[in-house]
Design a protein around this motif. Structure first.
Motif, mmCIF file in Angstrom:
data_model
loop_
_atom_site.group_PDB
_atom_site.id
_atom_site.type_symbol
_atom_site.label_atom_id
_atom_site.label_comp_id
_atom_site.label_asym_id
_atom_site.label_seq_id
_atom_site.Cartn_x
_atom_site.Cartn_y
_atom_site.Cartn_z
ATOM 1 N N MET A 1 0.730 -1.224 -0.112
ATOM 2 C CA MET A 1 -0.142 -0.089 0.062
ATOM 3 C C MET A 1 0.877 1.221 0.244
ATOM 4 O O MET A 1 1.771 1.391 0.920
ATOM 5 C CB MET A 1 -0.758 -0.173 1.276
ATOM 6 N N PRO A 2 0.639 2.102 -0.893
ATOM 7 C CA PRO A 2 1.451 3.374 -1.068
ATOM 8 C C PRO A 2 1.219 4.123 0.215
ATOM 9 O O PRO A 2 0.246 4.471 0.864
ATOM 10 C CB PRO A 2 0.990 4.017 -2.195
ATOM 11 N N PHE A 3 2.241 4.997 0.423
ATOM 12 C CA PHE A 3 2.619 5.842 1.487
ATOM 13 C C PHE A 3 2.414 7.256 0.823
ATOM 14 O O PHE A 3 3.131 7.609 0.176
ATOM 15 C CB PHE A 3 3.600 5.833 2.192
ATOM 16 N N ALA A 4 1.387 8.112 1.451
ATOM 17 C CA ALA A 4 1.081 9.269 0.743
ATOM 18 C C ALA A 4 1.564 10.443 1.994
ATOM 19 O O ALA A 4 1.088 10.223 3.011
ATOM 20 C CB ALA A 4 -0.164 9.549 0.497
ATOM 21 N N PHE A 5 2.384 11.425 1.465
ATOM 22 C CA PHE A 5 2.856 12.579 2.534
ATOM 23 C C PHE A 5 1.332 13.438 2.638
ATOM 24 O O PHE A 5 0.773 13.663 1.891
ATOM 25 C CB PHE A 5 3.769 13.399 1.852
ATOM 26 N N GLU A 6 1.193 13.734 4.002
ATOM 27 C CA GLU A 6 0.109 14.437 4.449
ATOM 28 C C GLU A 6 0.666 15.670 4.918
ATOM 29 O O GLU A 6 1.602 15.725 5.697
ATOM 30 C CB GLU A 6 -0.949 13.781 5.343
ATOM 31 N N HIS A 7 -0.365 16.759 5.065
ATOM 32 C CA HIS A 7 0.132 17.871 5.627
ATOM 33 C C HIS A 7 -0.688 18.096 7.016
ATOM 34 O O HIS A 7 -1.910 17.698 7.000
ATOM 35 C CB HIS A 7 -0.109 19.324 5.032
ATOM 36 N N HIS A 8 -0.030 17.973 8.101
ATOM 37 C CA HIS A 8 -0.578 18.354 9.430
ATOM 38 C C HIS A 8 0.170 19.506 10.159
ATOM 39 O O HIS A 8 1.493 19.566 9.970
ATOM 40 C CB HIS A 8 -0.174 17.044 10.188
ATOM 41 N N ASP A 9 -0.493 19.970 11.104
ATOM 42 C CA ASP A 9 0.073 21.136 11.984
ATOM 43 C C ASP A 9 1.096 20.423 12.798
ATOM 44 O O ASP A 9 0.602 19.860 14.022
ATOM 45 C CB ASP A 9 -0.878 21.951 12.541
ATOM 46 N N PRO A 10 2.479 21.074 12.713
ATOM 47 C CA PRO A 10 3.427 20.528 13.642
ATOM 48 C C PRO A 10 3.160 20.792 15.064
ATOM 49 O O PRO A 10 3.099 20.018 16.372
ATOM 50 C CB PRO A 10 4.525 21.103 13.345
ATOM 51 N N GLU A 11 2.383 21.946 15.603
ATOM 52 C CA GLU A 11 1.917 22.254 16.820
ATOM 53 C C GLU A 11 0.861 21.658 17.347
ATOM 54 O O GLU A 11 1.007 21.258 18.468
ATOM 55 C CB GLU A 11 1.785 23.907 16.881
ATOM 56 N N THR A 12 0.078 21.396 16.513
ATOM 57 C CA THR A 12 -1.101 20.235 16.865
ATOM 58 C C THR A 12 -0.661 19.073 17.200
ATOM 59 O O THR A 12 -1.062 18.189 18.324
ATOM 60 C CB THR A 12 -2.120 20.297 15.928
ATOM 61 N N TYR A 13 0.304 18.550 16.438
ATOM 62 C CA TYR A 13 1.005 17.249 16.610
ATOM 63 C C TYR A 13 1.664 17.242 18.145
ATOM 64 O O TYR A 13 1.588 16.284 18.764
ATOM 65 C CB TYR A 13 1.598 16.781 15.339
ATOM 66 N N ARG A 14 2.443 18.503 18.216
ATOM 67 C CA ARG A 14 3.202 18.394 19.612
ATOM 68 C C ARG A 14 2.344 18.283 20.824
ATOM 69 O O ARG A 14 2.521 17.856 21.679
ATOM 70 C CB ARG A 14 4.355 19.312 19.495
ATOM 71 N N ARG A 15 1.222 19.254 20.639
ATOM 72 C CA ARG A 15 0.432 19.276 21.724
ATOM 73 C C ARG A 15 -0.298 17.951 22.026
ATOM 74 O O ARG A 15 -0.440 17.456 23.036
ATOM 75 C CB ARG A 15 -0.608 20.216 21.197
ATOM 76 N N LYS A 16 -0.976 17.282 20.908
ATOM 77 C CA LYS A 16 -1.435 16.109 21.094
ATOM 78 C C LYS A 16 -0.553 14.960 21.761
ATOM 79 O O LYS A 16 -0.953 14.126 22.517
ATOM 80 C CB LYS A 16 -2.123 15.464 19.843
ATOM 81 N N ALA A 17 0.609 15.067 21.243
ATOM 82 C CA ALA A 17 1.720 13.757 21.474
ATOM 83 C C ALA A 17 1.813 14.063 23.216
ATOM 84 O O ALA A 17 2.098 13.067 23.857
ATOM 85 C CB ALA A 17 2.907 14.229 20.683
ATOM 86 N N ARG A 18 2.180 15.198 23.543
ATOM 87 C CA ARG A 18 2.318 15.561 25.047
ATOM 88 C C ARG A 18 1.028 15.234 25.865
ATOM 89 O O ARG A 18 1.260 14.492 26.838
ATOM 90 C CB ARG A 18 2.451 17.052 25.162
ATOM 91 N N ILE A 19 -0.114 15.492 25.447
ATOM 92 C CA ILE A 19 -1.177 15.066 26.285
ATOM 93 C C ILE A 19 -1.442 13.603 26.152
ATOM 94 O O ILE A 19 -1.754 13.076 27.130
ATOM 95 C CB ILE A 19 -2.591 15.835 25.484
ATOM 96 N N ILE A 20 -1.110 12.872 25.047
ATOM 97 C CA ILE A 20 -1.522 11.438 24.998
ATOM 98 C C ILE A 20 -0.349 10.785 25.940
ATOM 99 O O ILE A 20 -0.330 9.693 26.575
ATOM 100 C CB ILE A 20 -1.391 10.816 23.544
ATOM 101 N N SER A 21 0.979 11.353 25.770
ATOM 102 C CA SER A 21 1.981 10.701 26.669
ATOM 103 C C SER A 21 1.769 10.942 28.104
ATOM 104 O O SER A 21 1.787 9.864 28.738
ATOM 105 C CB SER A 21 3.487 11.582 26.199
ATOM 106 N N VAL A 22 1.132 12.021 28.367
ATOM 107 C CA VAL A 22 1.207 12.163 29.803
ATOM 108 C C VAL A 22 -0.011 11.304 30.345
ATOM 109 O O VAL A 22 -0.107 10.657 31.484
ATOM 110 C CB VAL A 22 0.612 13.566 30.183
ATOM 111 N N ALA A 23 -1.278 11.236 29.295
ATOM 112 C CA ALA A 23 -2.466 10.321 29.798
ATOM 113 C C ALA A 23 -1.945 8.940 29.832
ATOM 114 O O ALA A 23 -2.564 8.248 30.947
ATOM 115 C CB ALA A 23 -3.642 10.676 28.796
ATOM 116 N N MET A 24 -1.281 8.401 28.967
ATOM 117 C CA MET A 24 -0.921 7.022 28.723
ATOM 118 C C MET A 24 0.127 6.512 30.084
ATOM 119 O O MET A 24 -0.135 5.752 30.803
ATOM 120 C CB MET A 24 -0.311 6.661 27.513
ATOM 121 N N ALA A 25 1.007 7.569 30.526
ATOM 122 C CA ALA A 25 1.826 7.133 31.764
ATOM 123 C C ALA A 25 0.973 7.223 32.723
ATOM 124 O O ALA A 25 0.945 6.440 33.935
ATOM 125 C CB ALA A 25 3.050 8.577 31.872
#
Length: 170
Positions: A1-25
Motif C-alpha cells: 500500500m503506497p504511503f502518501a505524504f500528508e500535511h498536518h500542523d506540527p504544533e497540533t501534533y506536538r500538543r497531542k503527543a504531549r497530552i497522550i504521553s501524559v495520559a498514557m503514563a
C-alpha cells in the motif's frame, strides 16, 4: 500500500503527543497500582505479585491504546508513526539507493527524494531543524539537481514501499 505524504500542523501534533504521553503514563500508573493492590489483597504481599500487577497495568494500557489509536483525533499520531516506520525501512536501504541513484535509477531517485522529504517533515513535527551535516546537505542538493535535470518536481507526493524489493539492504 503506497504511503502518501500528508500535511498536518506540527504544533497540533506536538500538543497531542504531549497530552497522550501524559495520559498514557498516568493510566499505566493507575492500572499498575490497581492490579498490584488487587493481587496483594487477594494473594498476600509479594514482590512478584506487585511486578505482575505492573505488567497487567502495562498490558491494559497497551490494549486501551490499541483501541484508541483508530479514533479520528489520533490522525496526526497515526500519520507520524507510519512516517517513522517507512523512514526506518528506507534507511536500511540508503547505501544501495545512493549507489543506484548515482547510476541513474529513477526509482532510487524517487525513494531518496521521499526519504529526505520525510526526514524534513519529521524534524518539523518534532520542532527541530535538520542537522547541518555537510554530507546530507550535499546529498539533498544532488537530489534536487538530478530531479531538475530530469524535469521532475522537487517534491514527491509519496512512495510505494514495495519499490524497495528491487534493491538489496545495504
Amino acid at each position: 500500500m503506497p504511503f502518501a505524504f500528508e500535511h498536518h500542523d506540527p504544533e497540533t501534533y506536538r500538543r497531542k503527543a504531549r497530552i497522550i504521553s501524559v495520559a498514557m503514563a498516568g493510566q499505566l500508573i493507575v492500572f499498575g497500582l490497581v492490579f498490584s493492590q488487587l493481587l496483594v489483597a487477594t494473594f498476600g504481599s509479594s514482590l512478584w505479585l506487585n511486578a505482575l500487577g505492573v505488567f497487567l497495568g502495562l498490558l491494559a494500557t497497551s490494549l486501551t491504546f490499541a483501541v484508541l489509536r483508530e479514533r479520528p483525533w489520533m490522525r496526526e499520531m497515526r500519520y507520524v508513526w507510519q512516517l517513522k516506520h517507512h523512514l526506518s525501512r528506507l534507511s536500511g536501504y540508503l547505501a544501495t539507493l545512493r549507489r543506484e541513484m548515482d547510476q541513474g535509477n529513477a526509482v532510487a531517485l524517487h525513494l531518496m527524494t521521499a526519504y529526505h522529504q520525510g526526514m524534513a517533515q519529521l524534524a518539523e513535527f518534532n520542532g527541530r531543524t535538520l542537522d547541518d551535516d555537510a554530507e546530507l546537505l550535499g546529498e539533498r542538493a544532488r537530489i534536487r539537481q538530478l530531479r531538475e535535470e530530469r524535469g521532475l518536481a522537487s517534491r514527491v507526493d509519496g512512495f510505494d514501499p514495495h519499490d524497495l524489493a528491487a534493491f538489496k539492504r545495504g
